[in-house]
Design a protein around this motif. Structure first.
Motif, mmCIF file in Angstrom:
data_model
loop_
_atom_site.group_PDB
_atom_site.id
_atom_site.type_symbol
_atom_site.label_atom_id
_atom_site.label_comp_id
_atom_site.label_asym_id
_atom_site.label_seq_id
_atom_site.Cartn_x
_atom_site.Cartn_y
_atom_site.Cartn_z
ATOM 1 N N GLY A 1 68.923 -3.887 43.641
ATOM 2 C CA GLY A 1 70.101 -3.276 44.260
ATOM 3 C C GLY A 1 69.779 -2.503 45.518
ATOM 4 O O GLY A 1 70.677 -2.087 46.241
ATOM 5 N N GLY A 2 68.480 -2.294 45.794
ATOM 6 C CA GLY A 2 68.079 -1.601 47.012
ATOM 7 C C GLY A 2 67.650 -0.169 46.766
ATOM 8 O O GLY A 2 68.019 0.449 45.766
ATOM 9 N N ILE A 3 66.837 0.361 47.683
ATOM 10 C CA ILE A 3 66.338 1.736 47.628
ATOM 11 C C ILE A 3 66.821 2.488 48.866
ATOM 12 O O ILE A 3 66.725 1.985 49.984
ATOM 13 N N ASP A 4 67.349 3.694 48.660
ATOM 14 C CA ASP A 4 67.775 4.526 49.783
ATOM 15 C C ASP A 4 66.536 5.101 50.464
ATOM 16 O O ASP A 4 65.785 5.867 49.834
ATOM 17 N N PRO A 5 66.269 4.771 51.723
ATOM 18 C CA PRO A 5 65.058 5.255 52.387
ATOM 19 C C PRO A 5 65.043 6.764 52.610
ATOM 20 O O PRO A 5 63.984 7.352 52.826
ATOM 21 N N ASP A 6 66.220 7.414 52.536
ATOM 22 C CA ASP A 6 66.262 8.856 52.783
ATOM 23 C C ASP A 6 65.592 9.662 51.678
ATOM 24 O O ASP A 6 65.025 10.725 51.931
ATOM 25 N N ASP A 7 65.692 9.169 50.430
ATOM 26 C CA ASP A 7 65.126 9.944 49.320
ATOM 27 C C ASP A 7 64.391 9.087 48.290
ATOM 28 O O ASP A 7 64.073 9.565 47.197
ATOM 29 N N ASP A 8 64.142 7.817 48.631
ATOM 30 C CA ASP A 8 63.427 6.895 47.733
ATOM 31 C C ASP A 8 64.141 6.713 46.396
ATOM 32 O O ASP A 8 63.518 6.397 45.384
ATOM 33 N N PRO B 1 66.763 4.700 43.967
ATOM 34 C CA PRO B 1 67.487 3.429 43.845
ATOM 35 C C PRO B 1 68.995 3.665 44.024
ATOM 36 O O PRO B 1 69.546 4.623 43.472
ATOM 37 N N TYR B 2 69.636 2.812 44.796
ATOM 38 C CA TYR B 2 71.080 2.967 44.982
ATOM 39 C C TYR B 2 71.815 2.926 43.637
ATOM 40 O O TYR B 2 72.847 3.574 43.465
ATOM 41 N N TRP B 3 71.286 2.165 42.700
ATOM 42 C CA TRP B 3 71.901 2.060 41.380
ATOM 43 C C TRP B 3 71.950 3.427 40.690
ATOM 44 O O TRP B 3 72.913 3.748 40.001
ATOM 45 N N SER B 4 70.914 4.264 40.905
ATOM 46 C CA SER B 4 70.874 5.595 40.298
ATOM 47 C C SER B 4 71.928 6.522 40.899
ATOM 48 O O SER B 4 72.314 7.513 40.281
ATOM 49 N N LYS B 5 72.371 6.225 42.121
ATOM 50 C CA LYS B 5 73.314 7.102 42.802
ATOM 51 C C LYS B 5 74.764 6.830 42.419
ATOM 52 O O LYS B 5 75.659 7.583 42.803
ATOM 53 N N ILE B 6 74.979 5.763 41.676
ATOM 54 C CA ILE B 6 76.345 5.489 41.219
ATOM 55 C C ILE B 6 76.657 6.430 40.062
ATOM 56 O O ILE B 6 75.901 6.501 39.090
ATOM 57 N N PRO B 7 77.741 7.197 40.127
ATOM 58 C CA PRO B 7 78.049 8.186 39.079
ATOM 59 C C PRO B 7 78.200 7.537 37.704
ATOM 60 O O PRO B 7 78.659 6.397 37.581
ATOM 61 N N ASP B 8 77.838 8.283 36.673
ATOM 62 C CA ASP B 8 77.945 7.769 35.301
ATOM 63 C C ASP B 8 79.375 7.406 34.944
ATOM 64 O O ASP B 8 79.613 6.446 34.199
ATOM 65 N N TRP B 9 80.362 8.165 35.464
ATOM 66 C CA TRP B 9 81.747 7.856 35.098
ATOM 67 C C TRP B 9 82.171 6.498 35.639
ATOM 68 O O TRP B 9 82.993 5.810 35.034
ATOM 69 N N LEU C 1 82.411 -2.778 35.253
ATOM 70 C CA LEU C 1 81.296 -3.705 35.407
ATOM 71 C C LEU C 1 80.937 -3.690 36.891
ATOM 72 O O LEU C 1 81.795 -3.963 37.743
ATOM 73 N N ILE C 2 79.692 -3.339 37.210
ATOM 74 C CA ILE C 2 79.296 -3.141 38.602
ATOM 75 C C ILE C 2 78.319 -4.224 39.042
ATOM 76 O O ILE C 2 77.351 -4.522 38.346
ATOM 77 N N LEU C 3 78.598 -4.799 40.194
ATOM 78 C CA LEU C 3 77.735 -5.839 40.785
ATOM 79 C C LEU C 3 77.232 -5.331 42.123
ATOM 80 O O LEU C 3 77.977 -5.261 43.099
ATOM 81 N N MET C 4 75.950 -4.937 42.173
ATOM 82 C CA MET C 4 75.381 -4.441 43.414
ATOM 83 C C MET C 4 75.248 -5.569 44.429
ATOM 84 O O MET C 4 75.122 -6.751 44.067
ATOM 85 N N ASN C 5 75.262 -5.204 45.707
ATOM 86 C CA ASN C 5 75.076 -6.173 46.780
ATOM 87 C C ASN C 5 73.589 -6.516 46.880
ATOM 88 O O ASN C 5 72.838 -5.892 47.622
ATOM 89 N N TRP C 6 73.193 -7.494 46.098
ATOM 90 C CA TRP C 6 71.775 -7.832 46.028
ATOM 91 C C TRP C 6 71.261 -8.447 47.334
ATOM 92 O O TRP C 6 70.082 -8.347 47.660
ATOM 93 N N MET C 7 72.147 -9.066 48.098
ATOM 94 C CA MET C 7 71.716 -9.683 49.354
ATOM 95 C C MET C 7 71.436 -8.615 50.413
ATOM 96 O O MET C 7 70.401 -8.633 51.076
ATOM 97 N N GLY C 8 72.343 -7.669 50.563
ATOM 98 C CA GLY C 8 72.184 -6.653 51.595
ATOM 99 C C GLY C 8 71.320 -5.483 51.175
ATOM 100 O O GLY C 8 70.702 -4.814 52.004
ATOM 101 N N GLN C 9 71.262 -5.212 49.835
ATOM 102 C CA GLN C 9 70.503 -4.075 49.296
ATOM 103 C C GLN C 9 70.818 -2.787 50.072
ATOM 104 O O GLN C 9 69.927 -2.035 50.454
ATOM 105 N N ASP C 10 72.114 -2.573 50.282
ATOM 106 C CA ASP C 10 72.556 -1.432 51.086
ATOM 107 C C ASP C 10 73.358 -0.411 50.283
ATOM 108 O O ASP C 10 73.972 0.499 50.848
#
Length: 580
Positions: free
Chosen positions: A272-279, A281-289, A295-304
């Motif tokens: 799903g990609g890594i945020d370069p600002d704080d290392d 994973p973008y997946w970790s930044k999605i709120p638990d709620w 059902l979440i589908l990350m942009n695997w192509m752009g990893q943004d």
């Protein structure tokens, strides 16, 4: 309090709760499509558990649902206009309208949420317009007619989306047949199909002996109860002796949901990609709620960090949450100690008969006073902070504690009130001994609650207009409707993670000060104590410097960037400790 006063209070609370419920649902134009997606998936799950995936796919395939929507919209409009007559040629010669008449005559639901149906509003509007055109003294009645007409269109639209799956169920039962639950060896007749349509997701007509009282205190309490009962019936059938057992397809359905979400969590975390600002994973930044409800589908192509989200069916999201936790622990984006709280809160929100919440006290708070409870505890229904906390003994005015997401207009009003009563950005104002410094975030939170879904969408519309006028980027989370199906990283994600982690470290620090021995992950948390204190001191100094500058100025924005840099640096440190 006398019985008559108690009855009057319950009646008043019921009207308030129902009004807010209507603003969130039936009168909210942004409600219908997300609710339609969730209702369709919920109904599909129920039918799959009871009859298998083949029946569910045939019942709810696109042609069937689109046809159902068109039929219900046409019928609802005719009913509200007062022009519906099943014997007229335009209805009696249309096979879909003939099916609708059978559906309606059998007692299947047409309206939604027991909010009533306004009849003949267009005629009423025309009568007012013709009789009083254009007297100034009757302008209020004139606009009341227009608003009522618009509301009717929205009601018809939402009613059609709400009942499309029910009509598709009824139509399938008539055309292909569904086994009767009352008469063995026969298919359901129209009355049994109508009852099945009512109970397909939530039967709003069924209340029980305490339904009115519960609904007056807790919004959608009846719907929550009915959802839980319907889920239980869909998963467990009852034999003639009354013994419950898994439906024939239920075990496979549950296993599929858990497996799918575990696999999706692993994939989202891995690519799903890594945020370069704080290392992070973008997946970790999605709120638990968001993870609980979609059902979440990350942009695997752009990893943004961008993603698509699809609302999950009611009740079944507990199985989605179990799968998600398996996947996140395996991928390392959740720690073992976070599993139980996550699942408990998901179950609380999914199965509570009086609505969800972030904890038990939140859950049992009556709907009409819930925003005051949330403001007092600085925690909204998602568990997110509503406004900034003070640092230590800092005594800045409440008007200075709003996040930047608050409307600049609301902020300007509270600034003016504070300054007009002798306050400034360092000292609260006062009038007759009363503090006049008001937090703009609290005002918006209360206004959005009272305005329901419509109020929230209006605030988002104003926010979009502000951003466009000032040349700022419009966040996906502010765009009505799109926000229900799309995710994108925000500048607030790092701050949210920082606050959550800071609070955990502070708990461990208090444990250490009390003489409690630290073990395992508590030791790792305590190892970050120095880093936390350093970050807090830096942020406090940055905020003190930022107060010297006008909001929205370049200097103010640069100070915000410095604060985010401190939070990002701390999050990087956190990741190094826990990844090690």
């Amino acid at each position: 309090m006398s019985p008559s006063n108690k009855h009057a209070l319950v009646e008043f609370l019921g009207k308030m709760t129902m009004f807010i419920g209507g603003m969130i649902t039936r009168w909210n134009p942004a409600f219908s499509v997300p609710n339609f997606v969730r209702d369709t998936s919920t109904a599909s799950m129920h039918i799959t558990s009871e009859y298998g995936a083949k029946v569910a796919s045939e019942m709810f395939l696109r042609p069937s649902l689109i046809s159902s929507l068109k039929t219900l919209m046409k019928a609802n409009k005719a009913i509200s206009d007062g022009t519906y007559d099943a014997e007229l040629p335009e209805f009696s010669s249309d096979p879909d309208m003939v099916m609708f008449e059978r559906y309606r005559a059998s007692g299947a639901p047409v309206t939604f949420l027991d909010l009533g149906k306004m009849r003949g509003l267009e005629d009423w509007f025309k009568e007012i317009h013709q009789s009083y055109s254009p007297p100034q003294m009757n302008q209020l009645q004139f606009w009341k007619g227009r608003v009522s007409t618009i509301r009717t269109y929205i009601e018809n639209f939402n009613d059609a989306f709400e009942n499309a799956t029910r009509f598709a169920y009824f139509k399938y039962g008539i055309e292909k047949g569904l086994p009767s639950k009352l008469v063995e060896g026969e298919n359901m007749d129209e009355q049994e199909l109508a009852m099945g349509a009512k109970n397909l997701t939530v039967n709003f007509e069924q209340k029980g002996t305490v339904g009115a009282s519960l609904n007056s205190l807790f919004m959608f309490a009846n719907a929550n109860i009915q959802s839980n009962v319907r889920l239980f019936d869909a998963l467990f059938s009852r034999d003639k002796a009354g013994k419950r057992s898994f439906q024939s397809h239920a075990k496979g359905l549950i296993a599929s949901v858990v497996t799918l979400h575990a696999a999706m969590a692993i994939m989202n975390a891995a690519i799903g990609g890594i945020d370069p600002d704080d290392d992070e994973p973008y997946w970790s930044k999605i709120p638990d709620w968001d993870k609980r409800a979609n059902l979440i589908l990350m942009n695997w192509m752009g990893q943004d960090g961008k993603a698509i989200k699809i609302p999950l069916p009611y009740g079944y999201n507990i199985f989605s949450a179990i799968g998600n936790m398996f996947g996140e622990v395996w991928a390392g984006t959740k720690r073992g100690e976070e599993v139980a709280p996550f699942l408990f809160e998901t179950a609380l929100q999914a199965f509570s008969p009086i609505g969800g919440g972030t904890d038990l006290t939140d859950m049992i708070t009556p709907t009409v006073v819930k925003p005051l409870f949330e403001i007092r505890n600085n925690r909204d229904w998602k568990g997110s902070a509503i406004y900034k906390n003070r640092y230590g003994d800092e005594m800045i005015p409440d008007s200075e504690l709003a996040f930047d997401s608050v409307s600049k207009r609301t902020q300007a009003v509270t600034d003016w009130l504070n300054e007009a009563t002798g306050g400034n950005r360092d000292r609260p104002g006062s009038l007759l001994g009363v503090d006049t410094s008001i937090n703009p975030a609290s005002i918006e939170h209360l206004a959005q609650f009272l305005g329901g879904g419509i109020g929230k969408e209006l605030f988002r519309a104003f926010k979009i207009a502000e951003n466009i006028s000032e040349g700022e980027e419009v966040a996906v989370g502010d765009i009505p409707l799109l926000r229900r199906f799309a995710l994108a990283p925000t500048k607030y994600a790092a701050a949210s993670l920082y606050r959550e982690r800071r609070d955990k470290i502070e708990v461990v620090e208090r444990m250490r000060e009390s003489g409690i021995s630290l073990t395992g992950e508590d030791k790792q948390l305590y190892s970050l104590s120095t880093a936390r204190k350093s970050a807090e001191n830096s942020i406090k100094k940055i905020r003190q410097q930022r107060k010297r500058h006008q909001r929205g100025s370049e200097e103010y924005k640069k100070a915000e960037e410095r604060e985010r840099s401190v939070q990002n640096a701390f999050n990087k440190r956190w990741n190094r400790v826990f990844k090690a």
